[in-house]
Design a protein around this motif. Structure first.
Motif, PDB file in Angstrom:
ATOM      1  N   ALA A   1       0.842  -1.207   0.000  1.00 24.47           N
ATOM      2  CA  ALA A   1       0.000   0.000   0.000  1.00 24.47           C
ATOM      3  C   ALA A   1       0.876   1.256   0.000  1.00 24.47           C
ATOM      4  CB  ALA A   1      -0.927  -0.006   1.212  1.00 24.47           C
ATOM      5  N   THR A   2       2.012   1.184   0.689  1.00 21.62           N
ATOM      6  CA  THR A   2       2.940   2.319   0.710  1.00 21.62           C
ATOM      7  C   THR A   2       3.523   2.546  -0.678  1.00 21.62           C
ATOM      8  OG1 THR A   2       3.509   1.788   2.994  1.00 21.62           O
ATOM      9  CG2 THR A   2       5.042   3.199   1.802  1.00 21.62           C
TER      10      THR A   2
ATOM     11  N   ALA B   1       0.915   3.995  -2.918  1.00 19.01           N
ATOM     12  CA  ALA B   1       0.711   5.418  -2.644  1.00 19.01           C
ATOM     13  C   ALA B   1       1.839   6.242  -3.263  1.00 19.01           C
ATOM     14  CB  ALA B   1       0.650   5.658  -1.141  1.00 19.01           C
TER      15      ALA B   1
ATOM     16  N   PRO C   1      15.064   2.868   9.570  1.00 23.21           N
ATOM     17  CA  PRO C   1      14.487   4.215   9.573  1.00 23.21           C
ATOM     18  C   PRO C   1      13.736   4.479  10.877  1.00 23.21           C
ATOM     19  CG  PRO C   1      13.879   3.002   7.583  1.00 23.21           C
ATOM     20  CD  PRO C   1      14.522   2.022   8.509  1.00 23.21           C
TER      21      PRO C   1
ATOM     22  N   GLY D   1      11.140   6.351  11.762  1.00 22.81           N
ATOM     23  CA  GLY D   1       9.680   6.264  11.771  1.00 22.81           C
ATOM     24  C   GLY D   1       9.187   4.834  11.727  1.00 22.81           C
ATOM     25  N   VAL D   2      10.001   3.940  11.144  1.00 20.07           N
ATOM     26  CA  VAL D   2       9.589   2.545  11.018  1.00 20.07           C
ATOM     27  C   VAL D   2       9.824   1.795  12.325  1.00 20.07           C
ATOM     28  CG1 VAL D   2       9.985   0.393   9.780  1.00 20.07           C
ATOM     29  CG2 VAL D   2      10.009   2.563   8.546  1.00 20.07           C
TER      30      VAL D   2
ATOM     31  N   GLY E   1       7.442   2.886  15.041  1.00 23.44           N
ATOM     32  CA  GLY E   1       6.011   2.788  14.746  1.00 23.44           C
ATOM     33  C   GLY E   1       5.382   1.436  14.983  1.00 23.44           C
TER      34      GLY E   1
ATOM     35  N   SER F   1       2.119   1.092  17.199  1.00 22.92           N
ATOM     36  CA  SER F   1       0.911   1.783  16.766  1.00 22.92           C
ATOM     37  C   SER F   1       0.475   1.295  15.384  1.00 22.92           C
ATOM     38  CB  SER F   1       1.130   3.292  16.758  1.00 22.92           C
ATOM     39  OG  SER F   1       2.099   3.627  15.811  1.00 22.92           O
TER      40      SER F   1
ATOM     41  N   ASP G   1      -3.195   0.313  14.468  1.00 19.61           N
ATOM     42  CA  ASP G   1      -3.959   0.868  13.351  1.00 19.61           C
ATOM     43  C   ASP G   1      -4.576  -0.201  12.484  1.00 19.61           C
ATOM     44  OD1 ASP G   1      -2.459   3.995  12.250  1.00 19.61           O
ATOM     45  OD2 ASP G   1      -4.021   3.492  13.689  1.00 19.61           O
TER      46      ASP G   1
ATOM     47  N   ARG H   1      -7.419  -1.660  14.105  1.00 19.74           N
ATOM     48  CA  ARG H   1      -8.551  -0.760  14.101  1.00 19.74           C
ATOM     49  C   ARG H   1      -9.248  -0.748  12.737  1.00 19.74           C
ATOM     50  NH1 ARG H   1      -8.517   5.618  15.242  1.00 19.74           N
ATOM     51  NH2 ARG H   1      -6.918   5.118  16.749  1.00 19.74           N
TER      52      ARG H   1
ATOM     53  N   ASN I   1      -6.240   4.904   5.090  1.00 21.16           N
ATOM     54  CA  ASN I   1      -4.977   4.604   5.785  1.00 21.16           C
ATOM     55  C   ASN I   1      -3.829   5.469   5.284  1.00 21.16           C
ATOM     56  OD1 ASN I   1      -6.062   2.629   7.476  1.00 21.16           O
ATOM     57  ND2 ASN I   1      -6.004   1.169   5.808  1.00 21.16           N
TER      58      ASN I   1
ATOM     59  N   GLY J   1      -1.634   6.228   3.375  1.00 17.54           N
ATOM     60  CA  GLY J   1      -0.601   5.945   2.382  1.00 17.54           C
ATOM     61  C   GLY J   1       0.643   6.800   2.558  1.00 17.54           C
ATOM     62  N   LEU J   2       0.879   7.269   3.780  1.00 16.71           N
ATOM     63  CA  LEU J   2       2.070   8.098   4.005  1.00 16.71           C
ATOM     64  C   LEU J   2       3.324   7.228   4.001  1.00 16.71           C
ATOM     65  CD1 LEU J   2       0.637  10.357   6.838  1.00 16.71           C
ATOM     66  CD2 LEU J   2       0.867  10.908   4.413  1.00 16.71           C
ATOM     67  N   LEU J   3       4.456   7.842   3.701  1.00 13.46           N
ATOM     68  CA  LEU J   3       5.717   7.111   3.730  1.00 13.46           C
ATOM     69  C   LEU J   3       6.178   7.022   5.184  1.00 13.46           C
ATOM     70  CD1 LEU J   3       7.416   8.780   0.642  1.00 13.46           C
ATOM     71  CD2 LEU J   3       6.171   6.613   0.754  1.00 13.46           C
ATOM     72  N   PRO J   4       6.317   5.797   5.713  1.00 15.75           N
ATOM     73  CA  PRO J   4       6.555   5.636   7.148  1.00 15.75           C
ATOM     74  C   PRO J   4       7.915   6.157   7.598  1.00 15.75           C
ATOM     75  CG  PRO J   4       6.752   3.524   6.025  1.00 15.75           C
ATOM     76  CD  PRO J   4       6.218   4.506   5.011  1.00 15.75           C
ATOM     77  N   HIS J   5       8.878   6.239   6.658  1.00 17.64           N
ATOM     78  CA  HIS J   5      10.230   6.639   7.045  1.00 17.64           C
ATOM     79  C   HIS J   5      10.458   8.126   6.874  1.00 17.64           C
ATOM     80  CE1 HIS J   5      10.258   6.134   2.763  1.00 17.64           C
ATOM     81  NE2 HIS J   5      11.515   6.486   2.625  1.00 17.64           N
ATOM     82  N   ARG J   6       9.398   8.862   6.549  1.00 17.45           N
ATOM     83  CA  ARG J   6       9.545  10.300   6.393  1.00 17.45           C
ATOM     84  C   ARG J   6       8.638  11.030   7.363  1.00 17.45           C
ATOM     85  NH1 ARG J   6      10.166  11.754   0.057  1.00 17.45           N
ATOM     86  NH2 ARG J   6      11.979  10.446  -0.339  1.00 17.45           N
TER      87      ARG J   6
ATOM     88  N   THR K   1       6.644  15.779  -0.396  1.00 20.01           N
ATOM     89  CA  THR K   1       7.142  14.762  -1.337  1.00 20.01           C
ATOM     90  C   THR K   1       7.080  15.206  -2.797  1.00 20.01           C
ATOM     91  OG1 THR K   1       6.446  12.991   0.143  1.00 20.01           O
ATOM     92  CG2 THR K   1       6.892  12.373  -2.122  1.00 20.01           C
ATOM     93  N   VAL K   2       5.874  15.558  -3.240  1.00 20.66           N
ATOM     94  CA  VAL K   2       5.727  15.848  -4.664  1.00 20.66           C
ATOM     95  C   VAL K   2       6.404  17.165  -5.057  1.00 20.66           C
ATOM     96  CG1 VAL K   2       4.140  15.872  -6.609  1.00 20.66           C
ATOM     97  CG2 VAL K   2       3.609  14.500  -4.596  1.00 20.66           C
TER      98      VAL K   2
ATOM     99  N   LEU L   1       9.900  16.299  -5.568  1.00 18.87           N
ATOM    100  CA  LEU L   1      10.118  15.569  -6.823  1.00 18.87           C
ATOM    101  C   LEU L   1      10.114  16.524  -8.005  1.00 18.87           C
ATOM    102  CD1 LEU L   1       7.781  12.424  -6.433  1.00 18.87           C
ATOM    103  CD2 LEU L   1      10.261  12.504  -6.200  1.00 18.87           C
TER     104      LEU L   1
ATOM    105  N   TYR M   1       6.840  11.242  12.923  1.00 15.95           N
ATOM    106  CA  TYR M   1       6.648  10.246  11.866  1.00 15.95           C
ATOM    107  C   TYR M   1       5.189   9.828  11.847  1.00 15.95           C
ATOM    108  CZ  TYR M   1      11.641  10.104  11.331  1.00 15.95           C
ATOM    109  OH  TYR M   1      12.930  10.462  11.068  1.00 15.95           O
TER     110      TYR M   1
ATOM    111  N   SER N   1       3.726   7.109  12.073  1.00 14.48           N
ATOM    112  CA  SER N   1       3.343   6.133  13.099  1.00 14.48           C
ATOM    113  C   SER N   1       3.131   6.779  14.460  1.00 14.48           C
ATOM    114  CB  SER N   1       4.416   5.059  13.201  1.00 14.48           C
ATOM    115  OG  SER N   1       5.662   5.662  13.485  1.00 14.48           O
ATOM    116  N   GLN N   2       3.552   8.029  14.602  1.00 11.46           N
ATOM    117  CA  GLN N   2       3.384   8.704  15.890  1.00 11.46           C
ATOM    118  C   GLN N   2       2.141   9.591  15.904  1.00 11.46           C
ATOM    119  OE1 GLN N   2       7.243  10.529  15.526  1.00 11.46           O
ATOM    120  NE2 GLN N   2       8.156   9.147  17.016  1.00 11.46           N
TER     121      GLN N   2
ATOM    122  N   GLY O   1      -4.986   8.202  13.777  1.00 16.07           N
ATOM    123  CA  GLY O   1      -5.546   7.950  12.451  1.00 16.07           C
ATOM    124  C   GLY O   1      -6.085   9.220  11.804  1.00 16.07           C
TER     125      GLY O   1
ATOM    126  N   ARG P   1      -0.893  16.499   1.840  1.00 18.20           N
ATOM    127  CA  ARG P   1      -0.004  16.048   0.772  1.00 18.20           C
ATOM    128  C   ARG P   1      -0.707  16.135  -0.584  1.00 18.20           C
ATOM    129  NH1 ARG P   1       2.419   9.997   0.499  1.00 18.20           N
ATOM    130  NH2 ARG P   1       0.200   9.537   0.325  1.00 18.20           N
TER     131      ARG P   1
END
Ligand code: ATP
Ligand code: MG
Lengths: 242, 275
Positions: free
Chosen positions: A118-119, A122, A215, A217-218, A221, A224, A228, A231, B84, B86-91, B99-100, B103, B132, B134-135, B138, B148
């Motif tokens: 999904a990432t 996106a 990374p 954020g990974v 995370g 959570s 998610d 959920r 959900n 679709g964000l980049l988890p490492h950014r 992002t765009v 680019l 991030y 994940s922090q 929802g 974005r």
């Protein structure tokens, strides 16, 4: 116990720390061979692994070929290639590269594949090119697994180069083969200890690198993320129940 | 304006997700595609930015066939917001929003300050910029997703169940935020949802699908509520259950509005609220 003392005595004997068969020289050779092996094997395996991971194609074939390569008897391969290609570095180098490819390949495709589809979807939907998806999304997120592949390949190469010293070649394995006919057990044990120490240090360094490349954020995370997913899963369930 | 001309999409496995579909999506309005699961809504949405190419027919944006446009350039010019996030988890949040623009070659510093502005636009505290995904909660993640989507100031914003995975309270909040934003920005929004109430709230034009990607009815919310085309639509929007057939009941406490099940739906405001 006394044999260990003798072995350490051998290692720290100043006479064994100079010259072309001194410990620094042998250690240097061993690391150079290992590095050479990893560079060549990575140049072959990593691009293929990235391609497989990114496209999702060819995985079955890669698994089969890796399995086949893994099951080749190591020493037999080294000796066979030495006989075919003559005594020298090339034969064992090819054998070692062949042995190092499977873990590198597996790490590369598993790393890229581990990124949530999904990432990736996106990233594509907002306008990344396939190349940008690979380098800006899949590789950074999959890097710990990719480095993990490098880690096992490095350990494999260090171990196998010890055996490959059987072909008159440098490296720490020399101490084992040179000492065997002389029944010089302190030297043999010293050689074994040096190889083990090298492997442990390299393994430890890779463990640190793996942590560094995870990374932020990974790694933070996980909890959570699970939360998610649960959920949204229950949310979907509710919609179905409607 | 986005136009679908007899568009059919058959996937390689033989599934016909969309069959001979035509629709005009007017500019600066919100068009909502609503229908049950598997009715082809996502497929239709993703054909607009060439994430999926149709098997037959054509899709035109301002009279230009998208088939002739470079997919990457097209996607960068269209906002896309999904369930959900679709964000980049490492950014970080700011990096995700930027992002765009990045680019497209916008400098880091100006992309960041623009990202911070957008965070304000979608109601996010600037403090969250370096977190991030994940922090975040929802609901916060979805706001980042919307920010974005708006980052390149696109004319078109595609939203695929953007509020599907958040709880009802947060969803209501996000819906109203979107209405406010749309009032200010006037984008051409194409919004996909399962939720009829959401469709009625947000849509200027609503397209209701039945299974197999067939359009059951399209029209304004008022048209659909007032005259459902058939029983399917009637049951889908809840008209048959009398859920929306409201009447006034006089009680000692004052006048209240009641649905056909006798449940209170609201109160009648004093002044001529009915007009
Ligand atoms: N890549 C694909 N390959 C094959 N079939 C697909 C593919 N993508 C979607 N489909 C099928 O096409 C149909 C329409 O799917 P689509 O995702 O457009 O539905 P949807 O209306 O968005 O559903 P939902 O509300 O569940 O998101 C479904 O039957 C689905 O299984
Ligand atoms: Mg969908």
């Amino acid at each position: 116990m006394s044999s260990f003392i003798a072995a350490f005595g051998w290692i720290f004997d100043p006479a064994h720390n100079v010259g072309p068969d001194g410990i620094p020289a042998r250690l240097g050779e061993h690391m150079l061979y290992t590095l050479l092996t990893l560079v060549i094997a990575a140049a072959v395996a990593v691009p293929i692994g990235f391609l497989i991971g990114h496209t999702g194609r060819g995985r079955g074939l890669a698994v089969q070929i890796s399995g086949g390569l893994r099951s080749l008897p190591t020493l037999g391969l080294v000796i066979l290639l030495a006989l075919l290609l003559g005594i020298g570095l090339i034969g064992p180098l090819i054998a070692l590269v062949v042995i190092a490819i499977p873990p590198l390949l597996a790490g590369a495709y598993a790393g890229v594949e581990s990124v949530d589809r999904a990432t990736v979807d996106a990233a594509r939907a907002v306008g990344m090119t396939e190349w940008q998806i690979l380098w800006k999304v899949e590789v950074p997120i999959g890097l710990p697994l990719i480095v993990g592949g490098l880690r096992s390949a490095a350990l494999q190469a260090i171990a196998t180069w010890t055996v490959a010293a059987y072909i008159p070649l440098g490296g720490l394995g020399r101490y084992l083969y040179d000492a065997l006919p002389l029944r010089d057990y302190p030297q043999m044990l010293a050689g074994a200890i040096l190889v083990i120490a090298l492997a442990l240090v390299v393994d430890g360094l890779f463990a640190i690198v793996q942590r560094l490349v995870t990374p932020r954020g990974v790694s933070e995370g996980r909890v959570s993320e699970v939360h998610d997913t649960m959920r949204s899963a229950s949310g979907r369930g509710a919609v179905l129940a409607d | 304006m986005i136009e679908f001309r007899s568009v059919t999409k058959q996937f390689p496995d033989g599934t016909v997700a969309v069959d001979d579909f035509s629709l005009i999506i007017p500019s600066h309005k919100t068009t909502v595609l609503v229908g049950s699961s598997g009715s082809g809504k996502t497929t239709i949405l993703r054909m607009i930015n060439r994430m999926i190419d149709p098997t037959h027919g054509s899709i035109l944006i301002d009279d230009r066939d998208v088939a002739g446009l470079n997919p990457v350039a097209l996607r960068r010019s269209i906002g896309y917001v999904m369930q959900n996030s679709g964000l980049l988890p490492h950014r970080t949040v700011a990096q995700n929003i930027a992002t765009v623009p990045r680019l497209r070659g916008v400098r880091r510093a100006s992309a960041r300050s623009q990202a911070l502005e957008l965070m304000q636009t979608v109601g996010l505290d600037a403090e969250l910029a370096d977190r991030y995904p994940s922090q975040l909660s929802g609901g916060q993640q979805q706001r980042v997703g919307v920010a974005r989507g708006l980052a390149v100031d696109p004319n078109i914003l595609l939203m695929d169940e953007p509020f599907g995975a958040v709880d009802p309270l947060v969803r209501a909040e996000l819906q109203h935020e979107l209405l406010r934003l749309q009032g200010e920005l006037g984008k051409t929004v194409v919004f996909v949802t399962h939720d009829v109430d959401e469709a009625l709230l947000l849509g200027d034009q609503i397209v209701i699908f039945r299974r197999g990607g067939v359009v059951a009815q399209k029209g304004t919310p008022a048209e659909i509520l007032a005259s459902p085309a058939d029983e399917f639509v009637a049951s889908f929007v809840g008209a048959d259950r009398g859920k929306r057939a409201l009447h006034v009941e006089h009680t000692r406490g004052g006048d209240i509005v009641v649905d056909s099940d006798g449940n209170a739906a609201g109160v009648l405001a004093d002044e001529n609220a009915a007009s």
